[in-house]
Enzyme design. Structure first.
Site, PDB file in Angstrom:
ATOM      1  N   SER A 190      33.822  51.018  -0.269  1.00  8.06           N
ATOM      2  CA  SER A 190      34.294  51.731  -1.451  1.00  8.06           C
ATOM      3  C   SER A 190      33.688  53.120  -1.524  1.00  8.06           C
ATOM      4  O   SER A 190      32.471  53.289  -1.414  1.00  8.06           O
ATOM      5  CB  SER A 190      33.919  50.932  -2.711  1.00  8.06           C
ATOM      6  OG  SER A 190      34.337  51.584  -3.879  1.00  8.06           O
TER       7      SER A 190
ATOM      8  N   SER B 281      40.147  62.447 -10.141  1.00  6.30           N
ATOM      9  CA  SER B 281      40.625  63.122 -11.343  1.00  6.30           C
ATOM     10  C   SER B 281      39.589  63.986 -12.044  1.00  6.30           C
ATOM     11  O   SER B 281      39.948  64.804 -12.891  1.00  6.30           O
ATOM     12  CB  SER B 281      41.152  62.085 -12.340  1.00  6.30           C
ATOM     13  OG  SER B 281      40.100  61.234 -12.774  1.00  6.30           O
TER      14      SER B 281
ATOM     15  N   HIS C 245      46.486  59.454 -10.033  1.00  7.64           N
ATOM     16  CA  HIS C 245      46.634  60.846 -10.469  1.00  7.64           C
ATOM     17  C   HIS C 245      47.513  61.662  -9.521  1.00  7.64           C
ATOM     18  O   HIS C 245      47.484  62.893  -9.564  1.00  7.64           O
ATOM     19  CB  HIS C 245      45.261  61.497 -10.615  1.00  7.64           C
ATOM     20  CG  HIS C 245      44.503  60.986 -11.800  1.00  7.64           C
ATOM     21  ND1 HIS C 245      44.641  61.509 -13.063  1.00  7.64           N
ATOM     22  CD2 HIS C 245      43.619  59.959 -11.911  1.00  7.64           C
ATOM     23  CE1 HIS C 245      43.863  60.847 -13.910  1.00  7.64           C
ATOM     24  NE2 HIS C 245      43.227  59.910 -13.236  1.00  7.64           N
TER      25      HIS C 245
ATOM     26  N   THR D 296      50.015  54.253 -11.444  1.00  9.61           N
ATOM     27  CA  THR D 296      50.142  54.046 -12.886  1.00  9.61           C
ATOM     28  C   THR D 296      51.482  54.561 -13.375  1.00  9.61           C
ATOM     29  O   THR D 296      52.082  55.451 -12.772  1.00  9.61           O
ATOM     30  CB  THR D 296      49.015  54.755 -13.648  1.00  9.61           C
ATOM     31  OG1 THR D 296      49.131  54.459 -15.047  1.00  9.61           O
ATOM     32  CG2 THR D 296      49.097  56.273 -13.471  1.00  9.61           C
TER      33      THR D 296
ATOM     34  N   LYS E  14      50.672  58.023 -16.672  1.00 11.06           N
ATOM     35  CA  LYS E  14      50.269  59.426 -16.535  1.00 11.06           C
ATOM     36  C   LYS E  14      51.514  60.270 -16.248  1.00 11.06           C
ATOM     37  O   LYS E  14      52.255  60.591 -17.164  1.00 11.06           O
ATOM     38  CB  LYS E  14      49.181  59.546 -15.472  1.00 11.06           C
ATOM     39  CG  LYS E  14      47.874  58.876 -15.919  1.00 11.06           C
ATOM     40  CD  LYS E  14      46.767  59.027 -14.935  1.00 11.06           C
ATOM     41  CE  LYS E  14      45.428  58.573 -15.516  1.00 11.06           C
ATOM     42  NZ  LYS E  14      45.381  57.171 -15.952  1.00 11.06           N
TER      43      LYS E  14
ATOM     44  N   THR F 215      48.190  37.465 -18.434  1.00 16.60           N
ATOM     45  CA  THR F 215      48.437  38.603 -19.314  1.00 16.60           C
ATOM     46  C   THR F 215      49.900  38.651 -19.727  1.00 16.60           C
ATOM     47  O   THR F 215      50.797  38.540 -18.885  1.00 16.60           O
ATOM     48  CB  THR F 215      48.069  39.922 -18.608  1.00 16.60           C
ATOM     49  OG1 THR F 215      46.682  39.906 -18.291  1.00 16.60           O
ATOM     50  CG2 THR F 215      48.344  41.116 -19.506  1.00 16.60           C
TER      51      THR F 215
ATOM     52  N   THR G 210      31.500  59.159 -17.572  1.00 19.21           N
ATOM     53  CA  THR G 210      32.700  59.511 -16.808  1.00 19.21           C
ATOM     54  C   THR G 210      32.341  60.400 -15.621  1.00 19.21           C
ATOM     55  O   THR G 210      32.935  60.285 -14.546  1.00 19.21           O
ATOM     56  CB  THR G 210      33.716  60.219 -17.722  1.00 19.21           C
ATOM     57  OG1 THR G 210      33.970  59.388 -18.860  1.00 19.21           O
ATOM     58  CG2 THR G 210      35.018  60.465 -16.995  1.00 19.21           C
TER      59      THR G 210
END
Length: 408
Positions: A137, A189, A217, A245, A248, A277, A364
């Site tokens: 990662s 981002s 993004h 996503t 956005k 969900t 962040t």
């Protein structure tokens, strides 16, 4: 233990560090974005210009998107009625997944309620499917990816941001027969830089690893049809799992993965974050599909978006503001370097000039790298640029004097 005091103390610590977040009470104006109505803490309502929206192209107000959502509500009502396994799969969901699979030229796609859930659910489930998995990662991966890697409960290796030499060192040191997944992003981002997709794919082939690329993004914004950086660079076929996503650039809500059909089927069958969900409301799926299809043939919007971002960077640099040099994308990060000063600048821009841009503070971004993150859209005009720069020049000096922190 006094539980109430414990929670109050936690909030006090955040405030003491200068990183307590206050939400702006906004109502966007359909047809007038990026203008919105702001309700101040005192109850006054006035127009402001939004400079930090992730609705990068203003698709949240495009007529075909809005009308598709209205029609879906008129046809089938509000909610989906359950999870995808229990009555919650509608034809709107099926059509959206087909549209996303086509966008990324993959066999399949799987819809989630958000990009965060798509990352967390998919990455954590890979650890269940692949015994002995080692996850590689990038150190600046999004929090949702970090949580997914943790949830996989497998071995993990963190490679220095965008450092493919370090990544190869870690891959070479791992057992050759161990399953491996390399997880990274296309557009980061906060800094606005781009992951080395081709080099990572080369290493994945060399060391028999799967690639997992977060294009959150970038989808809608790059590539001839808006499939992201991998499409722009002709690399989509080399990436195993693409995550994106709908909240956005597509202007609605939801997240997804696009991959080989067998991969999507396995995640669908085993990921708790998907199985348990409630499905997205049909209206959201209808609006998202309309947006995806619209942007497949609207490359002019992407060109306008890139021009606006480049122009704003040039204007800010020319005025002496510290735009981070790392940004080679549409993200325009202006370095401040102090949480108190960053929040003070943000507050003064809103209160005194009707300009809304949230301060970006820890966690962040790392401490000491606090910034304003500007996201110009094709709908931000030159006049808005003028107003922004004049306002920044005014408030930055005054905020520096009030906080005792010099301008970066």
């Amino acid at each position: 233990m006094n539980y109430q005091n414990a929670f109050a103390d936690a909030v006090r610590r955040v405030k003491a560090e200068g990183r307590y977040r206050v939400f702006a009470d906004l109502l966007r104006r359909k047809g007038e974005f990026p203008v919105a109505r702001w309700r101040s803490p005192g109850g006054d309502v006035r127009d402001v210009t939004v400079w930090c929206s992730n609705d990068y192209l203003g698709m949240g107000q495009v007529p075909c998107v809005v009308e598709s959502m209205k029609k879906a509500i008129d046809d089938v009502g509000s909610g989906a009625g359950g999870t995808r396994n229990i009555s919650g799969t509608t034809h709107y969901h099926v059509e959206l997944e087909r549209s996303l699979a086509d966008l990324h030229r993959k066999d399949g796609a799987l819809l989630f309620t958000s990009g965060y859930i798509a990352n967390e659910a998919t990455l954590s489930t890979l650890g269940k499917i692949l015994p002995g998995l080692i996850m590689f990662s990038d150190e600046l991966n999004h929090a949702s990816m970090i949580e997914g890697v943790k949830g996989a409960r497998c071995e993990k290796r963190i490679w220095r941001h965008n450092d493919v030499e370090h990544l190869e060192e870690l891959l070479a040191a791992a057992p050759a027969d161990a399953p491996k997944v390399i997880a990274f992003e296309s557009v980061y981002s906060m800094d606005g830089d781009i992951g080395p997709i081709e080099a990572v794919c080369d290493l994945a082939e060399k060391y028999n690893a799967l690639t997992y690329l977060d294009e959150v993004h970038a989808v809608g914004l790059y590539g001839l049809r808006g499939a992201g950086i991998a499409e722009r660079d002709g690399l989509m076929d080399r990436v195993d799992i693409i995550e994106g996503t709908l909240g956005k650039a597509f202007g609605v809500m939801g997240g997804y993965i696009a991959a080989d059909g067998a991969i999507c089927d396995a995640i669908r069958s085993m990921a708790p974050g998907f199985i348990f969900t409630t499905a997205l409301p049909p209206a959201l799926a209808a609006g998202a599909r309309a947006s995806v299809e619209y942007l497949k043939s609207s490359h002019h919007l992407r060109e306008q978006h890139q021009e606006r971002a480049a122009t704003l960077k040039s204007r800010l640099n020319g005025a002496g503001f510290p735009v981070l040099e790392s940004s080679v994308t549409h993200i325009v990060p202006v370095h401040v370097g102090d949480p108190v000063l960053c929040k003070r600048i943000s507050d003064m821009l809103l209160d005194d000039h009707g300009i809304y841009v949230q301060p970006i503070n820890y966690p962040t971004v790392p401490r000491g790298t606090e910034r304003l993150r500007l996201t110009p859209t094709p709908l931000h005009t030159d006049a808005m640029f003028d107003t922004l720069i004049e306002a920044l020049d005014d408030v930055w000096q005054r905020a520096s004097e009030q906080t005792g922190v010099a301008r970066a």
